[in-house]
Scaffold this motif. Structure first.
Motif, PDB file in Angstrom:
ATOM      1  N   SER A   1      86.507  85.533  26.001  1.00 50.41           N
ATOM      2  CA  SER A   1      85.535  86.350  25.261  1.00 50.41           C
ATOM      3  C   SER A   1      85.218  85.736  23.906  1.00 50.41           C
TER       4      SER A   1
ATOM      5  N   PRO B   1      85.873  92.333  21.113  1.00 54.85           N
ATOM      6  CA  PRO B   1      86.747  93.119  21.996  1.00 54.85           C
ATOM      7  C   PRO B   1      87.978  93.634  21.243  1.00 54.85           C
TER       8      PRO B   1
ATOM      9  N   LEU C   1      92.101  87.038  25.510  1.00 53.73           N
ATOM     10  CA  LEU C   1      90.862  87.161  24.739  1.00 53.73           C
ATOM     11  C   LEU C   1      90.119  85.840  24.557  1.00 53.73           C
TER      12      LEU C   1
END
Length: 159
Positions: free
Chosen positions: A46, A3, A43
């Protein structure tokens, strides 16, 4: 694929070592000299789903030491030094002894399980002590080549 912001976040995490306390990451949010710092927390799910890091309530760790080492080694040495100095300086400013309870309580007050107030004082000092320790470690990890590192070492030694 990773990402957006993941690479910068992983670089910052790798400079903190194989694992770090979530408390430290929370305190790094808002550090303007570390682009992407605010992204680390968002994050984490993820990165965990991708198997890069493992996350629990208090710790963030790379799933393997080779991942941490590869990310760390990929950072150019001058940028790695900047990251270490930025982390150390920012955490050092947040943990100045003027802004925290006396460490004397941590060292001379016995911890009593039945004494909740005493426990809160000790826990607060431990968190602040962690900030000082990580800040100092980061300044030392930057190495002796930077003039700013030497001035930070002098400042930290006064604590």
């Amino acid at each position: 694929s990773l990402p957006a912001g993941a690479v910068q976040s992983l670089k910052i995490l790798s400079c903190l070592g194989m694992q770090t306390n979530r408390f430290i990451i929370d305190h790094l949010e808002g550090c303007s000299s570390l682009q992407g710092t605010g992204d680390i927390v968002s994050l984490l799910p993820s990165l965990a789903d991708l198997g890069i890091v493992e996350v629990d309530d208090s710790l963030i760790r790379f799933s393997h030491d080779l991942i941490q080492q590869q990310v760390y080694d990929e950072i150019p040495s001058d940028r790695r030094q900047q990251i270490h100095v930025s982390i150390g300086t920012y955490l050092g400013e947040k943990a100045t002894l003027n802004n925290m309870p006396s460490l004397r309580n941590l060292l001379i007050t016995p911890r009593q399980d039945e004494d909740r107030e005493n426990e809160k004082i000790v826990d607060t000092n431990v968190g602040q002590t962690d900030l000082i320790t990580v800040a100092t470690d980061q300044i030392n990890a930057a190495g002796p080549k930077s003039a700013s590192v030497n001035s930070e070492r002098v400042r930290f030694s006064r604590w």
